[in-house]
Design a protein around this motif. Sequence first.
Motif, PDB file in Angstrom:
ATOM      1  N   THR A 142       0.865  -1.131   0.009  1.00  0.00           N
ATOM      2  CA  THR A 142      -0.081   0.067  -0.194  1.00  0.00           C
ATOM      3  C   THR A 142       0.884   1.401  -0.005  1.00  0.00           C
ATOM      4  OG1 THR A 142      -1.629  -1.278   1.320  1.00  0.00           O
ATOM      5  CG2 THR A 142      -1.719   1.239   1.290  1.00  0.00           C
ATOM      6  N   ALA A 143       2.039   1.294   0.876  1.00  0.00           N
ATOM      7  CA  ALA A 143       2.846   2.357   1.006  1.00  0.00           C
ATOM      8  C   ALA A 143       3.482   2.630  -0.398  1.00  0.00           C
ATOM      9  CB  ALA A 143       3.852   2.119   2.213  1.00  0.00           C
ATOM     10  N   GLN A 144       4.164   1.470  -1.100  1.00  0.00           N
ATOM     11  CA  GLN A 144       4.826   1.547  -2.298  1.00  0.00           C
ATOM     12  C   GLN A 144       4.159   2.143  -3.450  1.00  0.00           C
ATOM     13  OE1 GLN A 144       6.780  -2.123  -2.932  1.00  0.00           O
ATOM     14  NE2 GLN A 144       7.625  -2.214  -0.615  1.00  0.00           N
ATOM     15  N   VAL A 145       2.771   1.658  -3.488  1.00  0.00           N
ATOM     16  CA  VAL A 145       1.886   2.184  -4.440  1.00  0.00           C
ATOM     17  C   VAL A 145       1.640   3.584  -4.507  1.00  0.00           C
ATOM     18  CG1 VAL A 145      -0.439   1.994  -5.228  1.00  0.00           C
ATOM     19  CG2 VAL A 145       0.682  -0.172  -5.063  1.00  0.00           C
ATOM     20  N   ASN A 146       1.337   4.126  -3.406  1.00  0.00           N
ATOM     21  CA  ASN A 146       0.858   5.583  -3.040  1.00  0.00           C
ATOM     22  C   ASN A 146       2.287   6.291  -3.479  1.00  0.00           C
ATOM     23  OD1 ASN A 146      -1.693   6.175  -1.667  1.00  0.00           O
ATOM     24  ND2 ASN A 146      -1.172   4.378  -0.757  1.00  0.00           N
ATOM     25  N   ARG A 147       3.385   5.919  -3.018  1.00  0.00           N
ATOM     26  CA  ARG A 147       4.683   6.828  -3.255  1.00  0.00           C
ATOM     27  C   ARG A 147       5.025   6.696  -4.789  1.00  0.00           C
ATOM     28  NH1 ARG A 147       6.997   4.164   1.301  1.00  0.00           N
ATOM     29  NH2 ARG A 147       8.142   2.893  -0.317  1.00  0.00           N
ATOM     30  N   ARG A 148       4.858   5.563  -5.501  1.00  0.00           N
ATOM     31  CA  ARG A 148       5.322   5.285  -6.772  1.00  0.00           C
ATOM     32  C   ARG A 148       4.341   5.859  -7.779  1.00  0.00           C
ATOM     33  NH1 ARG A 148       8.580  -0.319  -5.664  1.00  0.00           N
ATOM     34  NH2 ARG A 148       9.767   0.463  -3.821  1.00  0.00           N
ATOM     35  N   ILE A 149       3.112   5.714  -7.252  1.00  0.00           N
ATOM     36  CA  ILE A 149       2.157   6.338  -8.369  1.00  0.00           C
ATOM     37  C   ILE A 149       2.291   8.098  -8.292  1.00  0.00           C
ATOM     38  CG2 ILE A 149      -0.445   6.907  -8.456  1.00  0.00           C
ATOM     39  CD1 ILE A 149       0.161   4.308  -9.839  1.00  0.00           C
ATOM     40  N   GLY A 150       2.756   8.546  -6.965  1.00  0.00           N
ATOM     41  CA  GLY A 150       2.816   9.680  -6.937  1.00  0.00           C
ATOM     42  C   GLY A 150       3.909  10.279  -7.771  1.00  0.00           C
ATOM     43  N   ALA A 151       5.137   9.537  -7.795  1.00  0.00           N
ATOM     44  CA  ALA A 151       6.300  10.067  -8.797  1.00  0.00           C
ATOM     45  C   ALA A 151       5.839   9.784 -10.063  1.00  0.00           C
ATOM     46  CB  ALA A 151       7.261   9.051  -8.150  1.00  0.00           C
ATOM     47  N   LEU A 152       5.206   8.722 -10.385  1.00  0.00           N
ATOM     48  CA  LEU A 152       4.814   8.736 -11.855  1.00  0.00           C
ATOM     49  C   LEU A 152       3.690   9.874 -12.313  1.00  0.00           C
ATOM     50  CD1 LEU A 152       4.375   7.087 -14.470  1.00  0.00           C
ATOM     51  CD2 LEU A 152       2.541   5.836 -13.414  1.00  0.00           C
ATOM     52  N   ALA A 153       2.941  10.273 -11.476  1.00  0.00           N
ATOM     53  CA  ALA A 153       2.029  11.266 -11.747  1.00  0.00           C
ATOM     54  C   ALA A 153       2.745  12.643 -12.167  1.00  0.00           C
ATOM     55  CB  ALA A 153       1.086  11.368 -10.677  1.00  0.00           C
ATOM     56  N   GLU A 154       3.814  12.817 -11.206  1.00  0.00           N
ATOM     57  CA  GLU A 154       4.708  13.883 -11.475  1.00  0.00           C
ATOM     58  C   GLU A 154       5.583  13.875 -12.728  1.00  0.00           C
ATOM     59  OE1 GLU A 154       7.615  14.365  -8.168  1.00  0.00           O
ATOM     60  OE2 GLU A 154       5.608  14.509  -6.497  1.00  0.00           O
ATOM     61  N   ARG A 155       5.701  12.732 -12.951  1.00  0.00           N
ATOM     62  CA  ARG A 155       6.493  12.475 -14.321  1.00  0.00           C
ATOM     63  C   ARG A 155       5.611  12.675 -15.529  1.00  0.00           C
ATOM     64  NH1 ARG A 155      10.165   8.590 -16.829  1.00  0.00           N
ATOM     65  NH2 ARG A 155      10.263   9.379 -19.124  1.00  0.00           N
TER      66      ARG A 155
END
Length: 458
Positions: free
Chosen positions: A90-103
Amino acid sequence: MTDGMTVHDDRLARQMDAGEFVLAVVTATKPDFYKQAPVVTAAIERGLPVFVLHTGQHYDDHVGHGLSEYDLEERVAVDLGIRGGLTEKTAQVNRRIGALAERLDEDWPDTTVLPMVHGDTHAAGIVPQAWMFATNQAVAHNEAGLRGMSPDYDDHADPAAFVDAQWSGEWSINRAEPFPEQYDTFVGSAASIYQFAPVELNREHLEREGYPRAVDGRERIPVVGNSVVDAIEMKGDDDLDRSVFDVYPVLEERDDWLRVDIHRRANLLPERFTAIVEAVIALVEDGYNVNFVELHATKTALENYGYRDRLQRLADERENFLFTGLWKKHAHVYEFLRSGQCLAEFTDSGSMQEELNEIDEAICLTARYNTDRPETVFEAETNLLVPPIGGEYVTDLIEYVLETDSVRERIQTGPKLYGNAVGETIVDFLDERREEEPFDWAHERVGFESSDQDFAYL
């Protein structure tokens, strides 16, 4: 690579540069591979830009084989590299989706990306939340509205009465299981703007919970069927280089197999798992041909409860017991179920309940107290619950069904529920909505015009 996430820049850029609307099909676990593949195929055929956003949690050659089997591997533009337990994932998905959205916002600020999650996987619950928090936009949900229901259990002690109660009696909402799947599909709905319901019952669940069937005359919860039917069509006539009967010759040498596939968390609890395994042993000793499929979680439970060596000895001693690992090729499962050699599947899989509604040759017996595909029981009558109350109970109920011609024939001849060309239907729906913003505010839902205010700060 960013914090465990891998972005295939060339694959991503090809789709993001192709238009102002891009579909990001999310895959996480094995069912996603074959149920999302028809959507990807349909999008490619219709010229809708699409890439696969893979969580990466099913990654090894066995459980992750579906990515290559369904031609998705080269479409994976982003692999989130998710690992660990539920909290870690859960934590990893939230962090990495956030990074992807920024990209995506930095490189393609004018392109709308619409993620599409599937069913009741953990990704179906967490990716919509992560995407909405990162972008203030909602997602699409393939196979939405799965809600658990239970039959009246008053007469469960008598097999005939219990079968009749399932097909003709009262049912009620019971979302307690499976966990966490019922939680994931339920919370995923809150961040979904387009919810593709397999059957009318799923849409009724969503409407009861307050999700609008349409907004401003535009449908939001279309009943489209289930894309598993497309997967069956894609793989049902596969030209296999090696048949399942080459892998396991005994499946052809003996008839009327009961295939057992148990892996849900609740069924791995001591009392339930003991009931299921003791029933399997009793059925083998009673002369039934049984194939017990050992998944990773099943193997752990067998070892923890001291059953694995016992089953291995049973397989060594009895020709009517086949003890196998997970079947790598999904096409092999379809080949066996449609071959006439498989009499029944004893399962706790949600997808298998759907698949055996489409496949007539084998019947479905579900090891649960409730089911999130209740339409297969009380509407189609192609499925029956066999709750793991105790070993003797499970044995008696299964033997009653297998030995009662009228019950068995009724299960095999029920109507098909899940439509056809479902992937195409979903893509056509989305293609008509390329220009729509995947989010709306309260004033928009009640008919006031949108303002030009920038709500990005939210």
